[in-house]
Design a protein around this motif. Structure first.
Motif, mmCIF file in Angstrom:
data_model
loop_
_atom_site.group_PDB
_atom_site.id
_atom_site.type_symbol
_atom_site.label_atom_id
_atom_site.label_comp_id
_atom_site.label_asym_id
_atom_site.label_seq_id
_atom_site.Cartn_x
_atom_site.Cartn_y
_atom_site.Cartn_z
ATOM 1 N N ARG A 48 0.846 -1.276 -0.119
ATOM 2 C CA ARG A 48 0.054 -0.099 0.138
ATOM 3 C C ARG A 48 0.915 1.281 0.120
ATOM 4 N NH1 ARG A 48 -5.220 -0.454 1.553
ATOM 5 N NH2 ARG A 48 -5.748 -2.745 1.756
ATOM 6 N N GLN A 49 0.323 2.323 -0.477
ATOM 7 C CA GLN A 49 0.929 3.775 -0.605
ATOM 8 C C GLN A 49 0.289 4.532 0.760
ATOM 9 O OE1 GLN A 49 3.292 5.201 -2.612
ATOM 10 N NE2 GLN A 49 3.316 6.742 -0.959
ATOM 11 N N LEU A 66 -2.294 8.400 -7.836
ATOM 12 C CA LEU A 66 -1.507 7.231 -7.642
ATOM 13 C C LEU A 66 -2.341 5.757 -8.117
ATOM 14 C CD1 LEU A 66 -0.702 7.678 -4.000
ATOM 15 C CD2 LEU A 66 1.015 7.736 -5.579
ATOM 16 N N GLN A 71 -0.902 2.077 -8.622
ATOM 17 C CA GLN A 71 -1.005 1.783 -7.233
ATOM 18 C C GLN A 71 -2.010 0.907 -7.084
ATOM 19 O OE1 GLN A 71 1.217 2.439 -4.804
ATOM 20 N NE2 GLN A 71 0.254 1.164 -3.671
#
Length: 125
Positions: A48-49, A66, A71
């Motif tokens: 995860r970001q 993202l 992402q």
């Protein structure tokens, strides 16, 4: 490690039990041995970001940026006043609002934060 469908053994030929000790198996309530029967052998960890800053709208724009670039997981970084339960206009929050994460003061802020972002989470196994 050698493995058949139901049995596992070390390279030395020692059988490995699926679970050692008493209690429930992985993937069974109350999940003290993990959420999935095969844990993460059949499903990789989610990467995860961790992001969030300023307002809900600014963080939403970052999340969309993202996601558009591939992402696959997001975690929200909340600002310190939000983490401590203060509204952004509380005198104790002066100077900290939106600095180290996103400021969330209401359900509407959460709606703005997640606007247009759909969940791709697979249903529980």
């Amino acid at each position: 490690m050698a493995r058949t469908e139901d049995a596992r053994e070390t390279d030395s030929g020692i059988e490995i039990q699926p679970v050692y000790g008493e209690g429930e198996r992985p993937g069974e309530f109350p999940f003290t041995r993990g959420p999935y029967p095969d844990m993460y052998r059949g499903r990789p960890w989610t990467i995860r970001q961790y992001a969030g800053f300023g307002s809900a709208e600014e963080t939403n724009a970052r999340f969309r940026y993202l996601l558009e670039r591939g992402q696959t997981g997001l975690s929200v970084a909340f600002d310190l006043p939000t983490q401590l339960g203060y509204d952004s206009d509380d005198p104790h929050a002066v100077g900290e609002v939106g600095r180290t994460g996103v400021a969330i003061d209401s359900l509407e802020d959460m709606r703005l934060l997640l606007d247009g972002i759909r969940s791709t989470r697979s249903p529980p196994r």
